[in-house]
Design an enzyme around this catalytic site. Sequence first.
Site, PDB file in Angstrom:
ATOM      1  CB  THR A   1      -0.893   0.068   1.231  1.00 14.21           C
ATOM      2  OG1 THR A   1      -1.736   1.227   1.106  1.00 14.21           O
ATOM      3  CG2 THR A   1      -0.071   0.220   2.488  1.00 14.21           C
TER       4      THR A   1
ATOM      5  CB  SER B   1      -3.006  24.605  -6.966  1.00 16.79           C
ATOM      6  OG  SER B   1      -4.127  24.207  -6.218  1.00 16.79           O
TER       7      SER B   1
END
Lengths: 406, 406
Positions: free
Chosen positions: B190, B406
């Site tokens: 994972t 962002s």
Amino acid sequence: MAVGDVSMPQMHAVKGVKIGSAEAYVRYQNRRDLVVFEFAKGSNVAGVFTQNAFCAAPVHISKAHLKITNPRYLVINTGNANAGTGKTGMANAEATCAKLAELADVSASEVLPFSTGVIGEQLPIERLVNGLQPALESLNENAWLEAATGIMTTDTTPKGASEQFEIDGVRYTMTGISKGAGMIRPNMATMLSYVATDAPISRELVQQLLNETVNVSFNRITVDGDTSTNDSCIFVATGQAGGAEITSPEDVRYSKVLEVLTRVMKRLAQLIVRDGEGATKFITVAVEGGENTQECCDIAYSIAHSPLVKTAIFASDPNWGRILAAIGYAGVPNLDVEKIQVWLDDVQICKDGGAAEDYTEEAGARVMAQTEMTIRVDLGRGQAKDTVYTCDLSYDYVKINADYRS
Amino acid sequence: MAVGDVSMPQMHAVKGVKIGSAEAYVRYQNRRDLVVFEFAKGSNVAGVFTQNAFCAAPVHISKAHLKITNPRYLVINTGNANAGTGKTGMANAEATCAKLAELADVSASEVLPFSTGVIGEQLPIERLVNGLQPALESLNENAWLEAATGIMTTDTTPKGASEQFEIDGVRYTMTGISKGAGMIRPNMATMLSYVATDAPISRELVQQLLNETVNVSFNRITVDGDTSTNDSCIFVATGQAGGAEITSPEDVRYSKVLEVLTRVMKRLAQLIVRDGEGATKFITVAVEGGENTQECCDIAYSIAHSPLVKTAIFASDPNWGRILAAIGYAGVPNLDVEKIQVWLDDVQICKDGGAAEDYTEEAGARVMAQTEMTIRVDLGRGQAKDTVYTCDLSYDYVKINADYRS
């Protein structure tokens, strides 16, 4: 809003093909949702269909009918897919063929049925068959636009392509339509597409031409990776424009038809992506330098299906690590990442498996801001290549699919 | 917002495991983004790692080090994945190990490095190594919560599981943490997970236990189908709680450890799905009646990956045709759809391949409105079964991934 130029061209009539339509109120109101195609006697018809194991009742029947006849009629309803509908669904599709056959005086096996829309609900068969007579009465050669509009579901625009070409002084026409915007990852066919030419081509070659061109068009697009239960693509050659029948792939005329059909099929397939649910960008994923076509195709689809790549493109964010990750998990054995180059249009983002030295975020962002772009990958281990077309993943994809049916 | 109960349990200390952390300013400010694990001498360590071909530099090095030593230290940074970073990335991961080894007086190969975050940017290596000394100085047994918080990226909640169990009158502890919310479709491991016990287990069996339990936990979850470049899962047995070493899978104590570890690993894996990016629902997809486990797994993943199924669940719309379509395109050969049954919890939606006669939209909508549900499929052709865990696809998934960076 579809991406780029999706305007309908002049849809040239194909000699020997007539189209009718009617309002049958299958699901939608106030629109023609039932379309009938009639092919002149002697037409050669070929089809490819979804490989979804849960394929719809009409797909089962169309495949069976195609095996025993050269069909004269197609009947298409929108609003209901007649898939996951068990024995009742089969009976309804058969009843549609039988009624149309009776009205048109052909055998039921000369009719191919098609359905598109919601899965798992039974067709309102009475309303549907009541629409057949008015549809037949409206048959005419100049109704391709009506047909393209009639077969739409979540499409925002009708989809068509049409070309004329000359062989040995005879002018032939190749015209086709398609529909589809979601549940798009065709496997041997697409949602629905119908292409016809009045060139004379043997039945064997009609199927061969269809198989060849489907593999570079409808079998190379994806919107959401969901292969539909109803994908069908039909190609018919009526031969009504005259000339000797093309019976060999060695015939130079075969190459000419192949060239035109490839262009028409690619356009019809790309129109589906340009009108993909919620699409704001049209993306070409071109993978080259592979050992074989399959691994190029696998990597192209891995990129084209990645929700992370698709959301980054929606956001015009050149987050190219997501492209590398998608290449890496495509399952291609013994991939040497140090031989891999990646470009966004003309901007190299990845050189020999790492960031290209002269790459700048500004250059990447400039390409990402475009409504059309090519992601090009060179695997550096062979000569094979393949190309897949897709769109981005936007809020509107979720909105459309969370709202559909409601 | 994570789905359901994701609260941290009491995180019991594991004898022989100390954890330290520091603010290294790799990407985030004002949070501990560097975590160090120290294992007592004699601990046995096992790991499984991503199969993504573009695997990160630290994955390469961790795998190499695990082959030649029983590691004493793990060092984990968040905010930067050190993937797609070429030779500089490898050098940075090696420098991290070398510096920690020097400070802790071990060999560099006794240190395993891990990174998670943005792909394709170079590590700020100076800031990172400057954080190692403060991290070592803070080492203590009771810092599992700090570690779970330290390794978070887009996670909204720290993830942990902890149990105590008794064998032959000795009390043992099993405690673990995980992180991950997007780029989740582990393949043999994972995103990041660390589980430790103070039970005495031979190194061979530590790896065997890890492999067995990964296959029913981290290898059975998906958020978006994107397999990460950095997936890593580490299991360590320190043996510090005493008792004779477990050296055979026939030992009854092995079964006891397996039982506890399975529960801990499943919880840690499911926590990742519950905190999946944008998740509003937790979905168990259970497929039974298969000829073999692989086909059950393939169909479960086909449903769990379908954007159409996931958006329908987000909208609480029992549009079950999309589930049938996903079963149908999973690629399982010779699937007889007339033997297939599908339930939403206790509501049968599909019987023998078609709509169940007593199914009502109301009953389907009632289950779909729940925050947790099970989609159960019976293929009716064998005894094999498998289960996959996933979440829905919401506006917020797009928002999070369009905004990330962002």
